[in-house]
Design a protein around this motif. Structure first.
Motif, PDB file in Angstrom:
ATOM      1  N   LEU A 140       0.827  -1.186   0.000  1.00  0.00           N
ATOM      2  CA  LEU A 140       0.000   0.000   0.000  1.00  0.00           C
ATOM      3  C   LEU A 140       0.868   1.246   0.000  1.00  0.00           C
ATOM      4  O   LEU A 140       1.947   1.259   0.572  1.00  0.00           O
ATOM      5  CB  LEU A 140      -0.902   0.014   1.228  1.00  0.00           C
ATOM      6  CG  LEU A 140      -1.999  -1.034   1.274  1.00  0.00           C
ATOM      7  CD1 LEU A 140      -2.742  -0.933   2.588  1.00  0.00           C
ATOM      8  CD2 LEU A 140      -2.936  -0.915   0.132  1.00  0.00           C
ATOM      9  N   LYS A 141       0.338   2.290  -0.582  1.00  0.00           N
ATOM     10  CA  LYS A 141       1.050   3.559  -0.646  1.00  0.00           C
ATOM     11  C   LYS A 141       0.278   4.625   0.126  1.00  0.00           C
ATOM     12  O   LYS A 141      -0.946   4.581   0.203  1.00  0.00           O
ATOM     13  CB  LYS A 141       1.165   4.034  -2.088  1.00  0.00           C
ATOM     14  CG  LYS A 141       1.904   3.112  -2.997  1.00  0.00           C
ATOM     15  CD  LYS A 141       1.962   3.739  -4.378  1.00  0.00           C
ATOM     16  CE  LYS A 141       1.468   2.734  -5.371  1.00  0.00           C
ATOM     17  NZ  LYS A 141       1.313   3.258  -6.692  1.00  0.00           N
ATOM     18  N   ARG A 142       1.003   5.583   0.650  1.00  0.00           N
ATOM     19  CA  ARG A 142       0.372   6.737   1.274  1.00  0.00           C
ATOM     20  C   ARG A 142      -0.231   7.562   0.147  1.00  0.00           C
ATOM     21  O   ARG A 142       0.481   8.070  -0.710  1.00  0.00           O
ATOM     22  CB  ARG A 142       1.423   7.531   2.028  1.00  0.00           C
ATOM     23  CG  ARG A 142       0.864   8.713   2.751  1.00  0.00           C
ATOM     24  CD  ARG A 142       1.991   9.471   3.410  1.00  0.00           C
ATOM     25  NE  ARG A 142       1.476  10.650   4.032  1.00  0.00           N
ATOM     26  CZ  ARG A 142       1.834  11.061   5.231  1.00  0.00           C
ATOM     27  NH1 ARG A 142       2.729  10.393   5.915  1.00  0.00           N
ATOM     28  NH2 ARG A 142       1.313  12.145   5.734  1.00  0.00           N
ATOM     29  N   TYR A 181      -4.329   8.352   4.787  1.00  0.00           N
ATOM     30  CA  TYR A 181      -5.025   7.199   4.222  1.00  0.00           C
ATOM     31  C   TYR A 181      -4.104   6.500   3.238  1.00  0.00           C
ATOM     32  O   TYR A 181      -3.307   7.139   2.566  1.00  0.00           O
ATOM     33  CB  TYR A 181      -6.307   7.641   3.507  1.00  0.00           C
ATOM     34  CG  TYR A 181      -7.292   8.267   4.439  1.00  0.00           C
ATOM     35  CD1 TYR A 181      -8.206   7.498   5.128  1.00  0.00           C
ATOM     36  CD2 TYR A 181      -7.289   9.635   4.660  1.00  0.00           C
ATOM     37  CE1 TYR A 181      -9.098   8.071   6.011  1.00  0.00           C
ATOM     38  CE2 TYR A 181      -8.171  10.225   5.539  1.00  0.00           C
ATOM     39  CZ  TYR A 181      -9.074   9.436   6.221  1.00  0.00           C
ATOM     40  OH  TYR A 181      -9.952   9.998   7.095  1.00  0.00           O
ATOM     41  N   TYR A 182      -4.233   5.183   3.153  1.00  0.00           N
ATOM     42  CA  TYR A 182      -3.402   4.374   2.263  1.00  0.00           C
ATOM     43  C   TYR A 182      -4.269   3.656   1.235  1.00  0.00           C
ATOM     44  O   TYR A 182      -5.416   3.326   1.498  1.00  0.00           O
ATOM     45  CB  TYR A 182      -2.610   3.346   3.075  1.00  0.00           C
ATOM     46  CG  TYR A 182      -1.609   3.988   3.985  1.00  0.00           C
ATOM     47  CD1 TYR A 182      -0.311   4.217   3.557  1.00  0.00           C
ATOM     48  CD2 TYR A 182      -1.966   4.390   5.261  1.00  0.00           C
ATOM     49  CE1 TYR A 182       0.614   4.832   4.381  1.00  0.00           C
ATOM     50  CE2 TYR A 182      -1.043   5.002   6.103  1.00  0.00           C
ATOM     51  CZ  TYR A 182       0.234   5.221   5.652  1.00  0.00           C
ATOM     52  OH  TYR A 182       1.147   5.834   6.466  1.00  0.00           O
TER      53      TYR A 182
END
Length: 75
Positions: free
Chosen positions: A1-3, A12-13
């Protein structure tokens, strides 16, 4: 997951630009239901768990995560 999104001081990711757009424009994408309490919670402040099949669950606190984990196979 990425920011993907920093909204109102909350992070949120997500996995892609589509997620980023949903997080910015759709309040329901920023909330989940705690499977133990049934309460709506903000994903940015939730305790995150994962089931054996890879599904993601969101909990309002560590105690709910621990109680749910004792009954199921959440990691």
């Amino acid at each position: 997951l990425k920011r993907l999104s920093d909204r109102f001081g909350l992070v949120y990711y997500g996995c892609c630009e589509m997620c980023k757009g949903r997080l910015a424009n759709d309040a329901s994408a920023r909330t989940a239901t705690d499977p133990l309490s049934g309460r709506a919670i903000d994903k940015a402040v939730a305790v995150i768990g994962r089931t054996g099949d890879g599904s993601t669950l969101y909990f309002e606190n560590e105690a709910n995560f621990a109680a749910y984990s004792r009954r199921t196979r959440v990691q």
